[in-house]
Design an enzyme around this catalytic site. Sequence first.
Site, short mmCIF file in Angstrom:
data_model
loop_
_atom_site.label_atom_id
_atom_site.label_comp_id
_atom_site.label_asym_id
_atom_site.label_seq_id
_atom_site.Cartn_x
_atom_site.Cartn_y
_atom_site.Cartn_z
N ASN A 28 23.68 57.28 61.11
CA ASN A 28 22.47 58.07 61.38
C ASN A 28 21.68 57.29 62.44
O ASN A 28 21.00 56.32 62.12
CB ASN A 28 21.68 58.24 60.09
N HIS A 53 16.20 69.08 58.68
CA HIS A 53 16.41 68.47 57.35
C HIS A 53 17.41 69.29 56.52
O HIS A 53 17.41 69.20 55.29
CB HIS A 53 15.10 68.41 56.53
N HIS A 98 10.95 68.62 51.12
CA HIS A 98 11.36 67.31 51.63
C HIS A 98 10.12 66.66 52.23
O HIS A 98 9.67 67.04 53.31
CB HIS A 98 12.47 67.49 52.69
N ASN A 138 8.67 60.88 56.03
CA ASN A 138 7.87 60.73 57.24
C ASN A 138 7.78 62.06 57.95
O ASN A 138 6.73 62.49 58.39
CB ASN A 138 8.55 59.70 58.13
N GLY A 197 10.92 60.24 50.57
CA GLY A 197 10.04 59.12 50.23
C GLY A 197 8.80 59.48 49.42
O GLY A 197 8.56 58.91 48.36
N ILE A 198 8.03 60.45 49.90
CA ILE A 198 6.80 60.82 49.18
C ILE A 198 7.14 61.69 47.97
O ILE A 198 6.66 61.46 46.86
CB ILE A 198 5.82 61.56 50.13
N GLU A 206 9.81 61.90 46.20
CA GLU A 206 10.52 61.22 45.11
C GLU A 206 9.63 60.21 44.39
O GLU A 206 9.85 59.90 43.22
CB GLU A 206 11.75 60.47 45.65
N ASN A 207 8.66 59.65 45.12
CA ASN A 207 7.94 58.49 44.58
C ASN A 207 6.48 58.71 44.20
O ASN A 207 5.92 57.90 43.48
CB ASN A 207 8.00 57.33 45.59
P1 ADP Z 1 11.99 59.09 56.59
O1 ADP Z 1 11.56 60.50 56.90
O2 ADP Z 1 11.62 58.11 57.65
O3 ADP Z 1 13.38 58.96 56.03
P2 ADP Z 1 11.17 58.53 53.86
O4 ADP Z 1 11.84 59.68 53.23
O5 ADP Z 1 11.65 57.15 53.59
O6 ADP Z 1 11.00 58.71 55.41
O7 ADP Z 1 9.62 58.61 53.44
C1 ADP Z 1 8.68 57.73 53.95
C2 ADP Z 1 7.35 58.05 53.29
O8 ADP Z 1 7.48 57.91 51.86
C3 ADP Z 1 6.22 57.14 53.72
O9 ADP Z 1 5.04 57.90 53.97
C4 ADP Z 1 6.01 56.28 52.49
O10 ADP Z 1 4.70 55.82 52.39
C5 ADP Z 1 6.32 57.25 51.40
N1 ADP Z 1 6.51 56.59 50.11
C6 ADP Z 1 7.50 55.77 49.70
N2 ADP Z 1 7.26 55.30 48.45
C7 ADP Z 1 6.07 55.84 48.06
C8 ADP Z 1 5.27 55.76 46.88
N3 ADP Z 1 5.64 55.02 45.85
N4 ADP Z 1 4.12 56.47 46.84
C9 ADP Z 1 3.73 57.21 47.88
N5 ADP Z 1 4.44 57.35 49.02
C10 ADP Z 1 5.59 56.66 49.11
#
Ligand code: ADP
Length: 392
Positions: free
Chosen positions: A14, A177, A205, A208, A328-329, A331-332
Site C-alpha cells: 500500500n 475506501h 470508515h 484520517n 482508527g476513530i 474502532e477506537n
Molecule cells: P488512516 O486513514 O491514515 O489509515 P487510521 O484508520 O489509522 O488512519 O485512523 C487514524 C485516526 O484514528 C486518527 O485521527 C487517530 O487519532 C484516530 N484514533 C486512533 N486511536 C484512537 C483512539 N483511541 N481514540 C480516538 N481516536 C483514535
Amino acid sequence: MTGNKKDKKILVLNCGSSSVKYVLFDNTLNRITKGNVERIGSPDAFIVSDTKEVCSVPDHKTAVEIILEKLFKNAIKDKDDIKAIGHRVVHGGEKMTQPSIVDDEVKSEIKKCFPLAPLHNPHHLAGILAIEQLLPGVPNVAVFDTAYYKTIPAHAYLYALPYYLYKKHSIRKYGFHGISHQFVAEKTAELMQKPLDKLKVITCHLGNGCSITATKHGTPVDTSMGFTPLEGLMMGTRCGDIDPSIVTFLATSESMSMNDVNKLMQSQSGLLGVSGVSNDMRAIIEESGKNNERASIAIEMFCYRVKKYIGSYNAVLEGADAIVFTAGIGENSSIVREKCVKGLSRIGIEIDTSLNEETKEGIISKKSSPIKILVVPTNEELMIAKQVQILV
Ligand code: ADP
C-alpha cells in the site's frame, strides 16, 4: 525447493504519499509478517518491521527495495517464493471495476486517474514500477478502492451538472475506501450470522480519511466520497461537503489560486482546520477535555455529520439492519461512536454504553435495538490478498 505452488506467498503493498505499508501472507492467507516505511523523502525516514530503523529513503523505489531486502532476509527465499503482489490503488476511474493483473493498459488507466487522485495514484504506480523492476516475472495485481462501487445507480453517482460534462470528463461519484467497506460488510454478516445478501448495512470508515457506504444485500448503493476523496464527511485535514460557491468566493476574496483553494480544502481543513489543534482525533479529544472550545466544536461537527449521513442512508436503504464503525476513530473511540448515534432510538438505533466501552469486535447495541450497531476492525490488506488469490 522454493516456489512450490502450494507454499507460495502473497505480498500486499500500500504505497501512500510518504509511506509504504506491506503485509506478507501465506497461501492460506495467514499473515506472516508486516511493516511499513515512513517519511519517504525526508531526512528522518524509517522502517518499522520487528524493530524500528532509521534509513535513507529518498523515493518509493528505495522504500520497496528496503522492504524486499528485509523480506529476503527473514521470510522469503527467492522471488519464486512469491505468487503475486497485490497493490492497493485508490482510483480506477470508470474502466477499472475489477481487480486486474497489471499490464500496460492497467498502468495507463492508473495514470489517467492521476488528476483525480493526485495524492495517491502516482505513488501506487511508482510502487508497481519499482517492484516490476525488482521482481521481474512475478505478477502484480491492482485492487481498486473505487471498484466496489461499480453497482451504484446513476441517480446516485451523477452530479446535477450539465450531462455533457459526465460524458466528456466522466465527472461522477466514484467512491473510495471500497476495499475496507467490502471487508467490513462481509465481516458484519459473519458476526451477525446472517447472509450478506439478506442484510442492509451502513459502514462508517472513520480514520484520517472518512467515508460512509450504504450496502444493500451485498451491493453498494451509495457512498459519501465522490469524484475525489474530498466529498462527504469531515476528515482529518479534508473539509468534506461544503457549499461549492465557497471555492469561487475564496479565490476572489482571499486572492487565492484554484490550486491554493484546493490545498486548503485538502490539507488545512477538517478536524485540523476547525480545532487548530491537530488532525489527530486523540489529541483533539484530549484538548476538548481541557475545555478547548474549538476542539469540542470540531468533535461535535465530526459526529453530527456522521449522524446526518446515517439518517440519510437509513432512508436510502429503506431501513438498515446494521450501522458499523471501523478504522482508527471508528474502532477506537467509544466517545465518537456514542455521539454519532445519540438520540436515534426513535428510528431504532440504541447503543449499549457498556458494550460500547468494552467491545473490540462485535455488536455494541442494546438487545432491544432493531438496528444493530457494530465495531468491526478493518483489514484492507487481507481483502486485497483475498482478491489476489481469486485472480492468480
Ligand atoms: P488512516 O486513514 O491514515 O489509515 P487510521 O484508520 O489509522 O488512519 O485512523 C487514524 C485516526 O484514528 C486518527 O485521527 C487517530 O487519532 C484516530 N484514533 C486512533 N486511536 C484512537 C483512539 N483511541 N481514540 C480516538 N481516536 C483514535
